[in-house]
Design a protein around this motif. Structure first.
Motif, PDB file in Angstrom:
ATOM      1  N   PRO A   1     -48.091 -14.284  19.550  1.00  0.00           N
ATOM      2  CA  PRO A   1     -48.321 -14.093  20.992  1.00  0.00           C
ATOM      3  C   PRO A   1     -47.816 -15.267  21.822  1.00  0.00           C
ATOM      4  CG  PRO A   1     -50.264 -13.479  19.743  1.00  0.00           C
ATOM      5  CD  PRO A   1     -49.327 -14.127  18.764  1.00  0.00           C
ATOM      6  N   SER A   2     -47.878 -16.477  21.275  1.00  0.00           N
ATOM      7  CA  SER A   2     -47.387 -17.637  22.018  1.00  0.00           C
ATOM      8  C   SER A   2     -45.901 -17.543  22.301  1.00  0.00           C
ATOM      9  CB  SER A   2     -47.672 -18.917  21.228  1.00  0.00           C
ATOM     10  OG  SER A   2     -47.020 -18.887  19.961  1.00  0.00           O
ATOM     11  N   ARG A   3     -45.216 -16.655  21.599  1.00  0.00           N
ATOM     12  CA  ARG A   3     -43.771 -16.486  21.812  1.00  0.00           C
ATOM     13  C   ARG A   3     -43.461 -15.386  22.809  1.00  0.00           C
ATOM     14  NH1 ARG A   3     -39.538 -17.557  22.984  1.00  0.00           N
ATOM     15  NH2 ARG A   3     -37.584 -17.584  21.835  1.00  0.00           N
ATOM     16  N   PHE A   4     -44.182 -14.263  22.729  1.00  0.00           N
ATOM     17  CA  PHE A   4     -43.795 -13.146  23.594  1.00  0.00           C
ATOM     18  C   PHE A   4     -44.654 -13.002  24.850  1.00  0.00           C
ATOM     19  CE2 PHE A   4     -46.721 -11.040  20.596  1.00  0.00           C
ATOM     20  CZ  PHE A   4     -47.537 -10.312  21.447  1.00  0.00           C
ATOM     21  N   ILE A   5     -45.899 -13.517  24.835  1.00  0.00           N
ATOM     22  CA  ILE A   5     -46.737 -13.401  26.036  1.00  0.00           C
ATOM     23  C   ILE A   5     -46.127 -14.171  27.211  1.00  0.00           C
ATOM     24  CG2 ILE A   5     -48.967 -13.956  27.048  1.00  0.00           C
ATOM     25  CD1 ILE A   5     -49.007 -11.504  25.294  1.00  0.00           C
ATOM     26  N   PRO A   6     -45.652 -15.440  27.046  1.00  0.00           N
ATOM     27  CA  PRO A   6     -45.010 -16.133  28.179  1.00  0.00           C
ATOM     28  C   PRO A   6     -43.779 -15.401  28.703  1.00  0.00           C
ATOM     29  CG  PRO A   6     -45.595 -17.704  26.466  1.00  0.00           C
ATOM     30  CD  PRO A   6     -45.802 -16.352  25.880  1.00  0.00           C
ATOM     31  N   VAL A   7     -43.029 -14.766  27.797  1.00  0.00           N
ATOM     32  CA  VAL A   7     -41.864 -13.997  28.241  1.00  0.00           C
ATOM     33  C   VAL A   7     -42.304 -12.813  29.086  1.00  0.00           C
ATOM     34  CG1 VAL A   7     -39.910 -12.592  27.469  1.00  0.00           C
ATOM     35  CG2 VAL A   7     -40.472 -14.707  26.270  1.00  0.00           C
TER      36      VAL A   7
ATOM     37  N   THR B   1     -53.319  -8.993  21.037  1.00  0.00           N
ATOM     38  CA  THR B   1     -52.101  -8.232  20.774  1.00  0.00           C
ATOM     39  C   THR B   1     -51.307  -8.874  19.642  1.00  0.00           C
ATOM     40  OG1 THR B   1     -52.019  -7.753  23.135  1.00  0.00           O
ATOM     41  CG2 THR B   1     -50.068  -7.205  21.844  1.00  0.00           C
ATOM     42  N   ARG B   2     -50.799  -8.014  18.753  1.00  0.00           N
ATOM     43  CA  ARG B   2     -49.936  -8.466  17.665  1.00  0.00           C
ATOM     44  C   ARG B   2     -48.659  -7.626  17.655  1.00  0.00           C
ATOM     45  NH1 ARG B   2     -52.902 -11.982  18.218  1.00  0.00           N
ATOM     46  NH2 ARG B   2     -54.293 -12.979  16.689  1.00  0.00           N
ATOM     47  N   TRP B   3     -47.546  -8.305  17.366  1.00  0.00           N
ATOM     48  CA  TRP B   3     -46.242  -7.628  17.376  1.00  0.00           C
ATOM     49  C   TRP B   3     -45.569  -7.857  16.035  1.00  0.00           C
ATOM     50  CZ3 TRP B   3     -41.597  -9.249  20.995  1.00  0.00           C
ATOM     51  CH2 TRP B   3     -40.543  -8.349  20.829  1.00  0.00           C
ATOM     52  N   PHE B   4     -45.279  -6.745  15.372  1.00  0.00           N
ATOM     53  CA  PHE B   4     -44.555  -6.802  14.110  1.00  0.00           C
ATOM     54  C   PHE B   4     -43.164  -6.216  14.339  1.00  0.00           C
ATOM     55  CE2 PHE B   4     -49.038  -6.712  13.072  1.00  0.00           C
ATOM     56  CZ  PHE B   4     -49.146  -7.733  12.150  1.00  0.00           C
ATOM     57  N   HIS B   5     -42.197  -7.120  14.492  1.00  0.00           N
ATOM     58  CA  HIS B   5     -40.821  -6.707  14.777  1.00  0.00           C
ATOM     59  C   HIS B   5     -40.193  -6.162  13.507  1.00  0.00           C
ATOM     60  CE1 HIS B   5     -36.619  -6.984  16.084  1.00  0.00           C
ATOM     61  NE2 HIS B   5     -37.075  -7.089  17.317  1.00  0.00           N
ATOM     62  N   PRO B   6     -39.442  -5.046  13.601  1.00  0.00           N
ATOM     63  CA  PRO B   6     -38.881  -4.431  12.382  1.00  0.00           C
ATOM     64  C   PRO B   6     -37.891  -5.325  11.642  1.00  0.00           C
ATOM     65  CG  PRO B   6     -38.003  -3.401  14.366  1.00  0.00           C
ATOM     66  CD  PRO B   6     -39.133  -4.273  14.800  1.00  0.00           C
ATOM     67  N   SER B   7     -37.215  -6.227  12.359  1.00  0.00           N
ATOM     68  CA  SER B   7     -36.246  -7.097  11.679  1.00  0.00           C
ATOM     69  C   SER B   7     -36.657  -8.563  11.689  1.00  0.00           C
ATOM     70  CB  SER B   7     -34.855  -6.952  12.331  1.00  0.00           C
ATOM     71  OG  SER B   7     -34.906  -7.304  13.710  1.00  0.00           O
ATOM     72  N   ARG B   8     -37.359  -8.999  12.697  1.00  0.00           N
ATOM     73  CA  ARG B   8     -37.763 -10.397  12.789  1.00  0.00           C
ATOM     74  C   ARG B   8     -39.108 -10.666  12.128  1.00  0.00           C
ATOM     75  NH1 ARG B   8     -36.436 -12.062  19.087  1.00  0.00           N
ATOM     76  NH2 ARG B   8     -34.317 -11.196  19.180  1.00  0.00           N
TER      77      ARG B   8
END
Length: 726
Positions: free
Chosen positions: A504-510, A492-499
């Motif tokens: 994944p190491s940042r959002f998967i644990p959350v 999974t990859r997340w491209f935040h519109p502003s950030r």
């Protein structure tokens, strides 16, 4: 019979009697009854009337209800009350002097006892038609036996009661006591009648222990003119005691003068013991006997209040056992419970008697340190705890090594109330666990910033799932011998519109700490299977898609139905789907894991154990798992040159995997040397940046179309980040 007319102190007594009777006997009867009512000797009077067709009425029977409250049973209380009515000057006894007619009316017959009104007692025999004849028959004759029987019943009833009951006169002198009272207070050995508590205390050492409080509460009950209840504790045996609730009910005449005192003592010892037990269970952990969360929070609030008054500091330490769940799941809950008890004992030896150790739940403990001079005292205790828990535990012929992570916060430096301190200690504990476990951290303000950041990530991730901000990228899986692309791992990859890109190491644990992980996992599984279908339809080779399952997904009751539905909806071959679970997930609840894995294999799916070698598995259990592939964690590969022991571990895992009939995949191949080493070990598959980073779907499809066979022979050209051969 016309019925019963009740006459009470508040009724029109004279008017009623005058309407029913006439003559001197009527006046004297009225006076006698009025006198008895006024002085409280009777509480209710009634007359039974005869009616006739002419509308005239005559008294058939006189009925009275004597006052029993305060009168001593067993001493003819009812008889004395009735005699006081009969023998009062000008009363019924004096008004009746003529003998009963020798030839009473043949229509008269004794009234059965069962017809008497409840609460009333009849005096004499049924009365003939006129008052003159009635006056001749209203006598006490024939009533003493009934009254004596009534008193016997009353005495039997009171003696049968489990409560301790006694009656005192207006001067607090004992008149009578039931068997329970006399036996327990040892009055049956004394002549207690007409004696006060003080006098009995001088005769009996046992009674003398509480004669003072007995006498004082007598007077309090009289003074307050209402019931008085108090508690006494009486020693019993070497270490025991009995607890009694004593109730004293003062009785007064209508003119306000004292009549007598009723004393009731109830043994509440068992109730007190049960209440204490319930209180203990409500405030202590049943397994370890330590204070639970509720009691700990109470003590924390009290300690804060005391420290605020005294101007001192306190420290709150939150503790979490490292990898306790793995011990619990692999060795059994019984051993896990034994470990918790042993940890509780060691913690108790690490603190002072004035400090508090509590179990908050699961493997989480808390320590409250009071009267601290500075933070060094807290760090000293934390170090002592870590060293103590690190020592092996010998439990049921097994040696268990367990660690502990500690988070520390201080009052008043870090917070001014219990909730703030608990939150801050939890943040410090979280940092300790993330930094490698087996250590402690003090709370710092930056930790709160981290919490706010995590909350922000969680909020944005919820929106990302709805706003289609997430993407699935695919890292090639390579046959290590032939170089053929076998499939891909969905990442999974997340491209935040502003950030921008969020790793994944940042959002998967959350996501794993919230309810988002199941939704996220389902979305990835759905998208990956749809992509396989698209590649199939595009004519690409038969590729296998590997998807990771989180712990929350694997334990979710809808897992099997969800996977079955997605496979059916997308129409892919089940053999094209490989599911990966970590070693830790697999070993958690072994029987359940085996059952689920078997069901997944029945669907035709491939099962892989991810990150193998980093968990706490039992090799004897591993052979029972329905596993198709073992994936060696990249940590053993990256440091292969730095840690010579890693090559032995990798060799052992490869041998183990092949020994149980499973293929072996190696993650993290980044150099030519690593690739050559793994090929020499006869590994089956590999993946890593040496070949390709994770690619978007179009780039991956382009890679497949341009290179069916990668050149893995030395020298070779690895793929670039975009999938283009460099």
């Amino acid at each position: 019979m016309a019925g019963i007319t009740g006459i009470t102190p508040g009724s029109a007594l004279g008017a009623r009697l005058s309407a029913l009777t006439s003559g001197l006997a009527s006046a004297r009867l009225e006076a006698a009854i009025r006198d008895a009512l006024v002085h409280g000797r009777i509480s209710r009077v009634g007359v039974r009337l005869d009616g006739s067709m002419t509308g005239t009425s005559s008294i058939r029977q006189v009925l009275v209800q004597p006052v029993l409250a305060g009168a001593p049973p067993g001493r003819d209380a009812t008889r004395q009350c009735l005699l006081s009515v009969m023998e009062a000057p000008g009363g019924v006894g004096h008004a009746i002097s003529a003998p009963m007619s020798a030839d009473p009316s043949p229509t008269s017959s004794p009234t059965p006892a069962s017809t008497a009104t409840p609460g009333f007692r009849g005096i004499g025999r049924p009365l003939p038609g006129s008052l003159a004849e009635a006056a001749r028959v209203v006598r006490f004759e024939g009533s003493e036996q009934d009254i004596r029987l009534q008193n016997e019943w009353l005495s039997t009833l009171i003696d049968a009661l489990p409560d301790l009951i006694c009656f005192k006169d207006r001067d607090n002198r004992f008149l009578v006591a039931n068997r329970s009272f006399a036996a327990y207070f040892e009055l049956d050995r004394l002549d207690y009648v007409n004696r006060t508590s003080a006098e009995l205390g001088r005769q009996s050492a046992f009674y003398g222990q509480f004669s003072d409080i007995w006498s004082s509460t007598d007077e309090q009950a009289w003074a307050e003119r209402t019931s008085r209840t108090f508690e006494i504790r009486i020693p019993e045996g070497k270490d025991g005691e009995r607890v009694f609730d004593i109730t004293k009910l003062p009785q007064f005449h209508p003119d306000g003068s004292r009549r007598g005192l009723v004393v009731i003592a109830r043994d509440v010892t068992e109730r007190k013991i049960a209440a204490a037990r319930i209180h203990h269970l409500a405030h202590h952990d049943n397994l370890t006997g330590l204070p639970n969360r509720m009691l700990f929070q109470e003590r924390l609030r009290d300690a804060i209040a005391q420290a605020r008054r005294a101007g001192t500091s306190i420290a709150l330490l939150l503790l979490d056992l490292d990898k306790f769940k793995e011990v619990n799941d692999t060795l059994g809950h019984h051993v896990g419970d034994l470990l918790l008890r042993a940890v509780a004992k060691r913690l108790g030896r690490c603190v002072r008697e004035t400090d508090t150790v509590a179990r908050l739940g699961g493997d989480e403990f808390a320590v409250l340190l009071t009267n601290l001079a500075d933070a060094d005292g807290a760090s000293t205790v934390a170090e002592t705890i870590i060293r103590s828990i690190a020592e092996p535990f010998g439990l049921e012929d097994s040696e268990i090594v367990c660690g502990v992570s500690v988070g520390i916060t201080l009052f008043p430096a870090d917070g001014l109330d219990s909730q703030s301190l608990l939150k801050n200690a939890d943040l410090a504990l979280y940092r300790s666990k993330n930094d490698g476990r087996g250590r402690y951290h003090f709370f710092i303000a930056e930790m709160n910033h981290e919490v706010q950041s995590r909350k922000s990530i969680e909020r944005d991730l919820r929106h990302a799932l709805i706003a289609d901000q997430l993407n699935v990228y695919y890292q090639p899986l390579i046959d290590i011998q032939s170089g053929r692309i076998l499939g891909a791992e969905a990442l999974t990859r997340w491209f935040h519109p502003s950030r921008g890109p969020i790793p994944p190491s940042r959002f998967i644990p959350v996501a794993e700490r919230s309810d988002l992980i199941f939704r996220l996992g389902r979305w990835v599984l759905q998208r990956a299977c749809e992509q396989v279908r698209e590649w199939n339809e595009a004519g690409l080779p038969h590729l296998q898609m590997s998807v990771n399952l989180s712990s929350a997904q694997f334990r979710h009751p809808d897992l099997l139905d969800t996977i079955r539905t997605i496979v059916e909806q997308t129409g892919i071959d089940p053999a094209q789907l490989q599911l990966e679970i970590t070693e830790t997930i697999a070993m958690t609840n072994f029987d359940y894991s085996v059952q689920i894995l078997q069901e997944l294999r029945r669907l035709g799916l491939t099962i892989a154990i991810d990150d193998f070698g980093t968990g706490y598995s039992s090799l004897s259990y591993l052979r029972h798992f329905p596993v198709d592939k073992l994936k060696i964690d990249r940590s053993f590969v990256v440091d292969l040159d730095l840690h010579p022991g890693n090559d032995a571990i990798v060799r052992a895992i490869v041998s183990l995997g092949h020994g149980i009939g499973a293929k072996v995949n190696v993650e993290g191949i980044e150099t030519r040397e690593q690739l050559a080493f793994m090929r020499d070990l006869s590994c089956d598959e590999c993946q890593g940046y040496y070949f390709s980073h994770a690619l978007a779907a179009d780039a991956y499809a382009d890679l497949i179309g341009r290179a069916q066979l990668l050149n893995l022979q030395f020298p070779h050209r690895p793929l670039s980040r975009t999938g283009v051969v460099a």
